[in-house]
Write an enzyme that holds these catalytic residues in place. Sequence first.
Site, short mmCIF file in Angstrom:
data_model
loop_
_atom_site.label_atom_id
_atom_site.label_comp_id
_atom_site.label_asym_id
_atom_site.label_seq_id
_atom_site.Cartn_x
_atom_site.Cartn_y
_atom_site.Cartn_z
N ALA A 264 101.10 30.84 32.25
CA ALA A 264 100.89 32.05 33.06
C ALA A 264 101.08 31.81 34.55
O ALA A 264 100.74 32.68 35.36
CB ALA A 264 99.49 32.60 32.82
N ALA A 265 101.66 30.69 34.94
CA ALA A 265 101.81 30.38 36.36
C ALA A 265 102.66 31.42 37.08
O ALA A 265 102.29 31.95 38.13
CB ALA A 265 102.40 28.99 36.54
N GLY A 266 103.83 31.74 36.50
CA GLY A 266 104.71 32.70 37.14
C GLY A 266 104.11 34.10 37.20
O GLY A 266 104.24 34.80 38.21
N ASP A 267 103.44 34.50 36.13
CA ASP A 267 102.81 35.83 36.11
C ASP A 267 101.65 35.91 37.10
O ASP A 267 101.44 36.96 37.73
CB ASP A 267 102.32 36.15 34.70
CG ASP A 267 103.46 36.29 33.71
OD1 ASP A 267 104.57 36.66 34.13
OD2 ASP A 267 103.25 36.02 32.52
#
Length: 316
Positions: A264-267
């Site tokens: 979920a880093a990009g989100d």
Amino acid sequence: MGPKLITVIGSLNTDLITRTSRVPLSGETLTAESFSTGSGGKGANQAAACARLSRCRRSPSDSMVTVQMVGAVGADTFGRDLVADLEQNGVNISRVNMIEGGKTGVAVIVVEEATGENRIMITPGANYSLRPDQFGHLPTPLPAIIVLQLEIPLDTVIRIIHIAKLQKVPVLLNPAPAVPLPKDVYQGLAHLVVNETEVEILAKSQLPEGSVKDNLLAACDIFHHLGVANVIITLGGEGVFYSSSERRERVPSSPVKKIADTIAAGDTFVGAYAVCIVKGQSIPEAVHWANIAAAKTVEKEGAQDAIPWLDDMPAA
């Protein structure tokens, strides 16, 4: 003045996550380290990130930012759990359609324990029920920003962007999973958040020789020339590069204690960035704060469960 509204239009998926020491070779069977399920989908993750990063976990109803999710799930256990989790995170789920007889989208995720890197396969299910004719106009009240990804039908995304331009609502597009886009999608786009792989798919034929990292300025200029105001290229563990009318800068990655996974880093980055923008902060401020939020996310396992709350963060 009331709370600023962020509308996220996109996917809701149940994540089926297998953690393994390494990815098996073709024809090979491995015993995995663990298996778990969780709430995900790029749209839902970004909505959860907007909500969590605009309020404290102790009082999720108290915020100067309201987050609305627009999407669809099946009327099944997965769908009911996804909607409940979003609501618990402080997201308005009144525009999430629960389709009788439909199947909720599913993401099968394999995470390598040693690096936290992941590989994802998506079955869209109800996410593909969102059709262009459902968006003759934007949901009211009009939001301060619309956040979009590409896990719903592309023609629907293009329609929403067109309508948003007509109604003068800024759009943040995170074109993932990336596919080549018509040039008119970029014209008048307020914010484009992409990673290196997405840049290669969207602009590779126009880039000079070498890697995306070697051509960050050129990549941003391609998108600016097409009409994008603010271009942000995330570089994983190597930070982020952004280009706007205010500044062009490479920001190093924030310190990470230990990488659990990067699902979920990009989100999280997208959600944190959107929150800063609707609060009136500058592009440099938004990028720096989103970079910190993404780093905190990779320290925990899972998707939405790993996203920090406002009280986990330094002051924006």
